[in-house]
Design a protein around this motif. Structure first.
Motif, mmCIF file in Angstrom:
data_model
loop_
_atom_site.group_PDB
_atom_site.id
_atom_site.type_symbol
_atom_site.label_atom_id
_atom_site.label_comp_id
_atom_site.label_asym_id
_atom_site.label_seq_id
_atom_site.Cartn_x
_atom_site.Cartn_y
_atom_site.Cartn_z
ATOM 1 N N GLU A 75 3.826 -1.464 -6.560
ATOM 2 C CA GLU A 75 5.215 -1.732 -6.929
ATOM 3 C C GLU A 75 6.055 -0.472 -7.032
ATOM 4 O OE1 GLU A 75 2.501 -2.814 -8.348
ATOM 5 O OE2 GLU A 75 2.632 -4.900 -8.959
ATOM 6 N N SER A 76 5.443 0.613 -7.446
ATOM 7 C CA SER A 76 6.203 1.841 -7.616
ATOM 8 C C SER A 76 5.270 3.034 -7.487
ATOM 9 C CB SER A 76 6.900 1.855 -8.978
ATOM 10 O OG SER A 76 5.945 1.760 -10.012
ATOM 11 N N ARG A 77 5.869 4.203 -7.358
ATOM 12 C CA ARG A 77 5.058 5.418 -7.270
ATOM 13 C C ARG A 77 4.432 5.744 -8.618
ATOM 14 N NH1 ARG A 77 9.779 7.446 -4.371
ATOM 15 N NH2 ARG A 77 9.344 7.598 -2.141
ATOM 16 N N PRO A 78 3.251 6.313 -8.690
ATOM 17 C CA PRO A 78 2.370 6.537 -7.538
ATOM 18 C C PRO A 78 1.672 5.241 -7.130
ATOM 19 C CG PRO A 78 1.272 7.263 -9.535
ATOM 20 C CD PRO A 78 2.646 6.804 -9.940
ATOM 21 N N ARG A 79 1.746 4.916 -5.851
ATOM 22 C CA ARG A 79 1.129 3.679 -5.376
ATOM 23 C C ARG A 79 -0.369 3.906 -5.146
ATOM 24 N NH1 ARG A 79 6.302 3.866 -2.961
ATOM 25 N NH2 ARG A 79 7.586 2.169 -3.775
ATOM 26 N N MET A 80 -1.160 2.991 -5.619
ATOM 27 C CA MET A 80 -2.607 3.109 -5.529
ATOM 28 C C MET A 80 -3.140 1.955 -4.703
ATOM 29 S SD MET A 80 -3.110 5.814 -7.324
ATOM 30 C CE MET A 80 -4.860 5.804 -7.640
ATOM 31 N N VAL A 81 -3.722 2.268 -3.556
ATOM 32 C CA VAL A 81 -4.249 1.247 -2.665
ATOM 33 C C VAL A 81 -5.742 1.070 -2.905
ATOM 34 C CG1 VAL A 81 -4.630 0.588 -0.274
ATOM 35 C CG2 VAL A 81 -2.498 1.729 -0.926
ATOM 36 N N ASP A 82 -6.128 -0.163 -3.159
ATOM 37 C CA ASP A 82 -7.547 -0.473 -3.351
ATOM 38 C C ASP A 82 -8.218 -0.863 -2.033
ATOM 39 O OD1 ASP A 82 -6.534 -2.092 -6.366
ATOM 40 O OD2 ASP A 82 -7.432 -0.112 -6.157
ATOM 41 N N TYR A 83 -7.462 -1.537 -1.176
ATOM 42 C CA TYR A 83 -8.023 -2.016 0.084
ATOM 43 C C TYR A 83 -7.008 -1.825 1.210
ATOM 44 C CZ TYR A 83 -11.260 -4.329 -3.075
ATOM 45 O OH TYR A 83 -12.177 -4.581 -4.060
ATOM 46 N N TRP A 84 -7.531 -1.462 2.381
ATOM 47 C CA TRP A 84 -6.718 -1.298 3.592
ATOM 48 C C TRP A 84 -7.215 -2.229 4.686
ATOM 49 C CZ3 TRP A 84 -2.465 1.666 3.624
ATOM 50 C CH2 TRP A 84 -2.372 2.754 2.754
ATOM 51 N N GLY A 85 -6.279 -2.691 5.518
ATOM 52 C CA GLY A 85 -6.671 -3.340 6.752
ATOM 53 C C GLY A 85 -6.908 -2.294 7.826
#
Length: 121
Positions: A102-112
């Motif tokens: 939703e906002s910085r810092p954005r934390m990605v758990d999974y990527w395609g």
């Protein structure tokens, strides 16, 4: 665990439209914020858009605001990105992502794995 598979990329002329889809597996999909990032050749991966678990909150990068629309269908475990008025600078590999976006810092758990979009001038 969440697995993400994108589809819908392709080649389009400037001013055209494309719709990307992301199919997700995993029981926790409906509780996760989902989003899209993109990476152009020679550039860093950047945030494009995100949508919260209920769909009531959407977030966009300034560069795509008013042209792109993110949506989701929790019943289908899917998230979408409708891209209109495409510009050559939108050319990139587009990645679906799940995490705190939703906002910085954005934390990605999974990527395609990514889907390629090419916009010609």
């Amino acid at each position: 665990q969440v697995q993400l598979v994108e589809s819908g990329g392709g080649f389009v002329q400037a001013g055209g439209s494309l719709s990307l889809s992301c199919a997700a597996s995993g029981r926790t999909f409906s509780s996760r914020t989902m989003g899209w990032f993109r990476q152009a050749p020679g550039k860093e991966r950047e945030f494009v858009a995100a949508i919260n678990w209920s769909g009531s909150g959407t977030y966009y990068a300034d560069s795509v605001k008013g042209r792109f629309t993110i949506s989701r269908d929790n019943a289908k475990n899917a998230v979408y990105l409708q891209m209109n008025s495409l510009k050559p600078e939108d050319t990139a590999v587009y990645y679906c992502a799940a995490g705190r976006l939703e906002s910085r810092p954005r934390m990605v758990d999974y990527w395609g794995q990514g889907t390629e979009v090419t916009v010609s001038s």
